[in-house]
Design a protein around this motif. Structure first.
Motif, mmCIF file in Angstrom:
data_model
loop_
_atom_site.group_PDB
_atom_site.id
_atom_site.type_symbol
_atom_site.label_atom_id
_atom_site.label_comp_id
_atom_site.label_asym_id
_atom_site.label_seq_id
_atom_site.Cartn_x
_atom_site.Cartn_y
_atom_site.Cartn_z
ATOM 1 N N ASP A 78 0.858 -1.181 0.000
ATOM 2 C CA ASP A 78 0.000 0.000 0.000
ATOM 3 C C ASP A 78 0.896 1.232 0.000
ATOM 4 O O ASP A 78 1.093 1.887 1.021
ATOM 5 C CB ASP A 78 -0.914 -0.009 1.232
ATOM 6 N N PRO A 79 1.470 1.563 -1.161
ATOM 7 C CA PRO A 79 2.447 2.653 -1.211
ATOM 8 C C PRO A 79 1.868 4.021 -0.835
ATOM 9 O O PRO A 79 2.614 4.924 -0.464
ATOM 10 C CB PRO A 79 2.938 2.643 -2.659
ATOM 11 N N ALA A 80 0.547 4.190 -0.877
ATOM 12 C CA ALA A 80 -0.056 5.485 -0.537
ATOM 13 C C ALA A 80 -0.207 5.675 0.976
ATOM 14 O O ALA A 80 -0.458 6.783 1.437
ATOM 15 C CB ALA A 80 -1.423 5.608 -1.206
ATOM 16 N N ASN A 81 -0.038 4.632 1.729
ATOM 17 C CA ASN A 81 -0.201 4.704 3.181
ATOM 18 C C ASN A 81 0.987 5.445 3.789
ATOM 19 O O ASN A 81 2.131 5.195 3.423
ATOM 20 C CB ASN A 81 -0.301 3.287 3.752
ATOM 21 N N PRO A 82 0.743 6.345 4.754
ATOM 22 C CA PRO A 82 1.860 7.080 5.379
ATOM 23 C C PRO A 82 2.845 6.173 6.122
ATOM 24 O O PRO A 82 3.983 6.564 6.369
ATOM 25 C CB PRO A 82 1.188 8.027 6.359
ATOM 26 N N ALA A 83 2.431 4.958 6.457
ATOM 27 C CA ALA A 83 3.310 4.036 7.178
ATOM 28 C C ALA A 83 4.080 3.113 6.230
ATOM 29 O O ALA A 83 4.807 2.231 6.687
ATOM 30 C CB ALA A 83 2.496 3.210 8.169
ATOM 31 N N ALA A 84 3.944 3.315 4.932
ATOM 32 C CA ALA A 84 4.620 2.450 3.954
ATOM 33 C C ALA A 84 6.131 2.666 4.004
ATOM 34 O O ALA A 84 6.612 3.793 4.149
ATOM 35 C CB ALA A 84 4.092 2.726 2.559
ATOM 36 N N ASP A 85 6.858 1.544 3.881
ATOM 37 C CA ASP A 85 8.315 1.654 3.836
ATOM 38 C C ASP A 85 8.772 2.037 2.421
ATOM 39 O O ASP A 85 7.951 2.334 1.552
ATOM 40 C CB ASP A 85 8.970 0.360 4.332
ATOM 41 N N LYS A 86 10.065 1.999 2.170
ATOM 42 C CA LYS A 86 10.619 2.409 0.872
ATOM 43 C C LYS A 86 10.083 1.568 -0.284
ATOM 44 O O LYS A 86 9.961 2.042 -1.404
ATOM 45 C CB LYS A 86 12.144 2.319 0.908
ATOM 46 N N ARG A 87 9.754 0.295 0.009
ATOM 47 C CA ARG A 87 9.253 -0.601 -1.037
ATOM 48 C C ARG A 87 7.733 -0.506 -1.204
ATOM 49 O O ARG A 87 7.166 -1.135 -2.067
ATOM 50 C CB ARG A 87 9.627 -2.044 -0.712
ATOM 51 N N GLY A 88 7.062 0.270 -0.332
ATOM 52 C CA GLY A 88 5.618 0.447 -0.441
ATOM 53 C C GLY A 88 4.810 -0.506 0.432
ATOM 54 O O GLY A 88 3.594 -0.572 0.322
ATOM 55 N N TYR A 89 5.501 -1.234 1.314
ATOM 56 C CA TYR A 89 4.805 -2.191 2.184
ATOM 57 C C TYR A 89 4.506 -1.576 3.554
ATOM 58 O O TYR A 89 5.308 -0.829 4.104
ATOM 59 C CB TYR A 89 5.628 -3.460 2.368
ATOM 60 N N VAL A 90 3.345 -1.944 4.077
ATOM 61 C CA VAL A 90 2.887 -1.465 5.379
ATOM 62 C C VAL A 90 2.744 -2.664 6.305
ATOM 63 O O VAL A 90 2.170 -3.687 5.926
ATOM 64 C CB VAL A 90 1.514 -0.759 5.246
ATOM 65 N N LYS A 91 3.270 -2.538 7.508
ATOM 66 C CA LYS A 91 3.074 -3.586 8.513
ATOM 67 C C LYS A 91 1.637 -3.494 9.021
ATOM 68 O O LYS A 91 1.154 -2.412 9.336
ATOM 69 C CB LYS A 91 4.031 -3.414 9.687
ATOM 70 N N THR A 92 0.972 -4.654 9.094
ATOM 71 C CA THR A 92 -0.408 -4.680 9.576
ATOM 72 C C THR A 92 -0.468 -5.387 10.930
ATOM 73 O O THR A 92 0.371 -6.234 11.234
ATOM 74 C CB THR A 92 -1.329 -5.397 8.569
ATOM 75 N N PRO A 93 -1.448 -5.038 11.747
ATOM 76 C CA PRO A 93 -1.552 -5.628 13.084
ATOM 77 C C PRO A 93 -1.633 -7.157 13.045
ATOM 78 O O PRO A 93 -2.125 -7.739 12.072
ATOM 79 C CB PRO A 93 -2.852 -5.036 13.637
ATOM 80 N N ASN A 94 -1.167 -7.779 14.107
ATOM 81 C CA ASN A 94 -1.187 -9.242 14.201
ATOM 82 C C ASN A 94 -2.492 -9.737 14.844
ATOM 83 O O ASN A 94 -2.495 -10.670 15.621
ATOM 84 C CB ASN A 94 0.037 -9.746 14.965
#
Length: 135
Positions: free
Chosen positions: A80-96
């Protein structure tokens, strides 16, 4: 065990299960909460642990919350590259948080709460009947 001890044990059980339901509700409410900065950790699932304690006043064993901890399992990642929490590759960590686990846990807590409530109500009814007989 006297009647007052039975009420005390049932009340402790209801309190413990209420706390358990609160933790489940928090987990479900935050199942989509990601971090706010790139690479930040999202909400981490909470866990609850119970323990038996002896009430020294009455001599009965009760349950209480020992600890509200955190589930240290890995976070999944979502592209999710549009998410403010996205890393350089566009990935966002989601809750477990796994919705199915939380729903099953809530049903189990509800059944335990109801069992304690039934015991409490039955005991209260016995007390009322005893008082009526003594009149």
């Amino acid at each position: 065990m006297d009647i007052n001890s039975t009420l005390s044990v049932s009340a402790a059980g209801m309190q413990a299960q209420s706390d358990r339901l609160r933790v489940v509700a928090e987990n479900l409410a935050n199942q989509d909460t990601t971090g706010s900065t790139p690479g930040a950790d999202p909400y981490r699932r909470k866990t609850i642990t119970f323990e038996n304690v002896i009430d020294h006043e009455t001599g009965v064993s009760k349950v209480r919350v020992k600890k509200i901890g955190k589930d240290m399992s890995d976070f999944e990642q979502r592209y999710d590259p549009a998410n403010p929490a996205a890393d350089k590759r566009g990935y966002v960590k989601t809750p477990n948080v796994n919705t199915m686990v939380e729903v099953v846990d809530s049903h189990e807590a509800q059944r335990s709460y109801e069992a304690n409530l039934n015991t409490f109500q039955t005991t209260r009814s016995m007390i009322t009947r005893t008082i009526d007989l003594l009149k």
